[in-house]
Scaffold this motif. Structure first.
Motif, mmCIF file in Angstrom:
data_model
loop_
_atom_site.group_PDB
_atom_site.id
_atom_site.type_symbol
_atom_site.label_atom_id
_atom_site.label_comp_id
_atom_site.label_asym_id
_atom_site.label_seq_id
_atom_site.Cartn_x
_atom_site.Cartn_y
_atom_site.Cartn_z
ATOM 1 N N GLY A 1 -54.786 5.642 38.218
ATOM 2 C CA GLY A 1 -54.522 7.037 37.840
ATOM 3 C C GLY A 1 -54.431 7.250 36.335
ATOM 4 N N ILE A 2 -54.941 6.299 35.540
ATOM 5 C CA ILE A 2 -54.851 6.416 34.075
ATOM 6 C C ILE A 2 -55.935 7.385 33.576
ATOM 7 N N THR A 3 -55.524 8.321 32.715
ATOM 8 C CA THR A 3 -56.471 9.323 32.215
ATOM 9 C C THR A 3 -56.495 9.373 30.681
ATOM 10 N N VAL A 4 -55.947 8.342 30.044
ATOM 11 C CA VAL A 4 -55.965 8.255 28.577
ATOM 12 C C VAL A 4 -56.612 6.921 28.211
ATOM 13 N N PHE A 5 -57.611 6.956 27.354
ATOM 14 C CA PHE A 5 -58.354 5.735 27.014
ATOM 15 C C PHE A 5 -58.498 5.584 25.503
ATOM 16 N N LYS A 6 -58.211 4.361 25.037
ATOM 17 C CA LYS A 6 -58.485 4.023 23.630
ATOM 18 C C LYS A 6 -59.751 3.183 23.623
ATOM 19 N N VAL A 7 -60.779 3.676 22.964
ATOM 20 C CA VAL A 7 -62.085 3.015 22.968
ATOM 21 C C VAL A 7 -62.215 2.188 21.687
ATOM 22 N N LYS A 8 -62.535 0.912 21.857
ATOM 23 C CA LYS A 8 -62.745 0.057 20.689
ATOM 24 C C LYS A 8 -64.077 0.410 20.045
ATOM 25 N N VAL A 9 -64.046 0.608 18.718
ATOM 26 C CA VAL A 9 -65.259 0.896 17.956
ATOM 27 C C VAL A 9 -65.264 -0.017 16.721
ATOM 28 N N SER B 1 -51.901 4.445 28.497
ATOM 29 C CA SER B 1 -53.237 4.536 27.903
ATOM 30 C C SER B 1 -53.907 3.175 28.049
ATOM 31 N N HIS B 2 -55.177 3.167 28.413
ATOM 32 C CA HIS B 2 -55.906 1.898 28.634
ATOM 33 C C HIS B 2 -56.911 1.650 27.516
ATOM 34 N N MET B 3 -56.953 0.410 27.032
ATOM 35 C CA MET B 3 -57.919 0.035 25.982
ATOM 36 C C MET B 3 -59.237 -0.396 26.614
ATOM 37 N N VAL B 4 -60.333 0.186 26.153
ATOM 38 C CA VAL B 4 -61.661 -0.205 26.641
ATOM 39 C C VAL B 4 -62.342 -1.014 25.539
ATOM 40 N N GLY B 5 -62.592 -2.315 25.823
ATOM 41 C CA GLY B 5 -63.185 -3.210 24.829
ATOM 42 C C GLY B 5 -64.700 -3.118 24.786
ATOM 43 N N PHE B 6 -65.288 -3.822 23.818
ATOM 44 C CA PHE B 6 -66.743 -3.788 23.629
ATOM 45 C C PHE B 6 -67.470 -4.354 24.845
ATOM 46 N N PRO C 1 -45.097 -22.821 24.610
ATOM 47 C CA PRO C 1 -46.484 -22.324 24.633
ATOM 48 C C PRO C 1 -47.029 -22.308 26.061
ATOM 49 N N PHE C 2 -47.779 -21.275 26.380
ATOM 50 C CA PHE C 2 -48.430 -21.239 27.699
ATOM 51 C C PHE C 2 -49.813 -20.606 27.552
ATOM 52 N N ALA C 3 -50.647 -20.812 28.545
ATOM 53 C CA ALA C 3 -52.024 -20.294 28.483
ATOM 54 C C ALA C 3 -52.407 -19.756 29.852
ATOM 55 N N ILE C 4 -52.759 -18.471 29.895
ATOM 56 C CA ILE C 4 -53.217 -17.836 31.146
ATOM 57 C C ILE C 4 -54.571 -17.174 30.856
ATOM 58 N N PRO C 5 -55.621 -17.586 31.588
ATOM 59 C CA PRO C 5 -56.954 -17.012 31.298
ATOM 60 C C PRO C 5 -57.039 -15.525 31.645
ATOM 61 N N TYR C 6 -57.890 -14.841 30.900
ATOM 62 C CA TYR C 6 -58.228 -13.459 31.260
ATOM 63 C C TYR C 6 -59.359 -13.475 32.276
ATOM 64 N N ARG C 7 -59.319 -12.540 33.209
ATOM 65 C CA ARG C 7 -60.452 -12.368 34.138
ATOM 66 C C ARG C 7 -61.651 -11.850 33.367
ATOM 67 N N LYS C 8 -61.342 -10.976 32.410
ATOM 68 C CA LYS C 8 -62.398 -10.340 31.609
ATOM 69 C C LYS C 8 -61.871 -10.322 30.180
ATOM 70 N N PRO C 9 -62.586 -10.933 29.228
ATOM 71 C CA PRO C 9 -62.063 -10.954 27.859
ATOM 72 C C PRO C 9 -62.040 -9.561 27.246
ATOM 73 N N LEU C 10 -61.119 -9.355 26.290
ATOM 74 C CA LEU C 10 -61.110 -8.103 25.531
ATOM 75 C C LEU C 10 -61.794 -8.378 24.196
ATOM 76 N N ARG C 11 -62.815 -7.566 23.881
ATOM 77 C CA ARG C 11 -63.563 -7.753 22.631
ATOM 78 C C ARG C 11 -63.383 -6.511 21.751
ATOM 79 N N PHE C 12 -63.180 -6.759 20.459
ATOM 80 C CA PHE C 12 -62.980 -5.647 19.526
ATOM 81 C C PHE C 12 -63.470 -6.103 18.152
ATOM 82 N N ALA C 13 -63.429 -5.199 17.146
ATOM 83 C CA ALA C 13 -64.117 -5.501 15.883
ATOM 84 C C ALA C 13 -63.525 -6.694 15.142
ATOM 85 N N SER C 14 -62.221 -6.951 15.274
ATOM 86 C CA SER C 14 -61.628 -8.048 14.499
ATOM 87 C C SER C 14 -61.535 -9.350 15.284
ATOM 88 N N GLY C 15 -61.882 -9.358 16.566
ATOM 89 C CA GLY C 15 -61.792 -10.608 17.323
ATOM 90 C C GLY C 15 -61.994 -10.396 18.810
#
Ligand code: MUC
Ligand code: MG
Length: 366
Positions: free
Chosen positions: A155-163, A132-137, A10-24
């Protein structure tokens, strides 16, 4: 070529910016590094990201199931006995991330043993994927700023937007702000992580009809069986099954039931072995796939791109390969680099990655 010993670290590395989405939400990469040692002294690696809100696994459950059940079942098998290994793993239900990491670490060990890249052993179609990059809440402004930074830096031009938030207008507003800021040439698609009811999802899709969304993923739960069929039948945007289609059987059910028209393949939950089955199943049925992201670190992302680039059918669309950019650090000696909107497969035997022993010593929590 025999499996001699398996470690689940097990290991733990913090995120600089958390990812937020509808299930967690994910603030720290609390993953498990799986190492498969052979009797020849070869070591294969992969990582398991626990996603309790999706599969019920935790970091502790992954370590326990590998140590207590899976390792005793597979130690002694040859790296080539993968069907035997999977038949034994399948005696235990669930635990997809633990099984997948074990499978991919075995492939890595096999590639290193044979001095061949895993991506070539899997299919060798191409050496890179579009990303493709995921954009969180977040607020509309923060979501736009995140997408613009990622576009301008990588140079990423494809985005998955969390809704999937309530009221629906929150996400409609965010998608509208992203389209206005990024212009018509950027690809946008949405992922609801089961946050809406079928009727909310239908309303949201109607309200975003002019935004040229290319895909809609898991807007409502698969257990809303008739509601999801009703939603899928009325939209012209392909419906991607992600967490509802994690096994070949679930893929069949979602597609034949009319609840999905595309499938997200995640190596973090189906490894290389079962991902390849799902990929061929989809290809045979004339169903498109997208290589998804289970909020993976760099080890997991190296696995996704190795698999996605290996096959024509999985390399057509941009793969979700950029989530590691939000982590404060990672475990590789040579970090992955996204350039010109693409991620190249690592050359070299196995997965082509090396774990930095100092970083692992620093971040491991056992
Ligand atoms: C995704 O595509 O849904 C977030 C939750 C999860 O299970 O995976 C990620 C990304
Ligand atoms: Mg998803």
């Amino acid at each position: 070529m025999k499996i001699a010993h398996i470690e689940a670290i097990p290991f733990a590395i913090p995120y600089r910016k958390p990812l937020r989405f509808a299930s967690g939400e994910v603030h720290t990469a609390e993953h498990v590094l799986v190492r498969v040692h052979t009797d020849d002294g070869v070591v294969g690696v992969a990582e398991a990201p626990p996603r309790p809100f999706t599969y019920g696994e935790t970091q502790q459950s992954i370590v326990a199931v590998i140590d207590r059940i899976f390792a005793p079942e597979v130690v002694g098998l040859s790296l080539l006995e993968r069907e035997v290994m999977h038949a034994r793993l399948e005696r235990t239900v669930g635990n997809p991330a633990a099984k997948a990491a074990l499978d991919m670490a075995v492939w890595d060990a096999l590639g290193r043993t044979l001095d061949l890249p895993v991506t070539q052993m899997l299919g060798g179609f191409t050496d890179r994927m579009r990303v493709s990059h995921m954009v969180g809440f977040a607020s509309d402004e923060a979501m736009v700023a995140d997408a613009e930074r990622v576009r301008d830096t990588y140079g990423i031009t494809v985005f998955k937007v969390k809704v999937g938030r309530r009221p629906v207008s929150l996400d409609v507003g965010a998608c509208r702000a992203l389209r206005a800021a990024l212009g018509p040439d950027v690809e946008l698609y949405v992922d609801g992580n089961r946050g809406w009811t079928p009727s909310e999802a239908a309303r949201a899709l109607r309200a975003m009809d002019d935004l040229d969304l290319t895909l809609s993923e898991e807007l409502c739960p698969a257990d809303d069986v008739l509601g999801r069929r009703w939603l899928t039948a009325q939209t012209t945007i392909p419906t991607v099954a992600d967490e509802s289609a994690t096994t070949p059987g679930e893929v069949t059910r979602e597609l034949l039931g009319g609840s999905a028209t595309m499938i997200s393949i995640k190596t973090a939950r189906t490894g290389f072995h079962t991902s390849q089955r799902i990929l061929h199943q989809c290809e045979g049925m004339g169903v498109e796939v997208v290589m998804g992201n289970q909020v993976d670190g760099q080890v997991g992302t190296a696995c996704t791109v190795a698999f996605g680039a290996a096959h024509r059918h999985s390399s057509r669309r941009a793969g979700e390969l950029s989530n590691f950019l939000d982590m404060s650090d990672d475990l590789l000696t040579e970090p992955l680099e996204i350039r010109g909107g693409e991620l190249a497969v690592r050359p070299g035997p196995g997965l082509g990655i090396e774990i930095d022993p100092d970083k692992l010593a620093h971040y491991r929590t056992d």
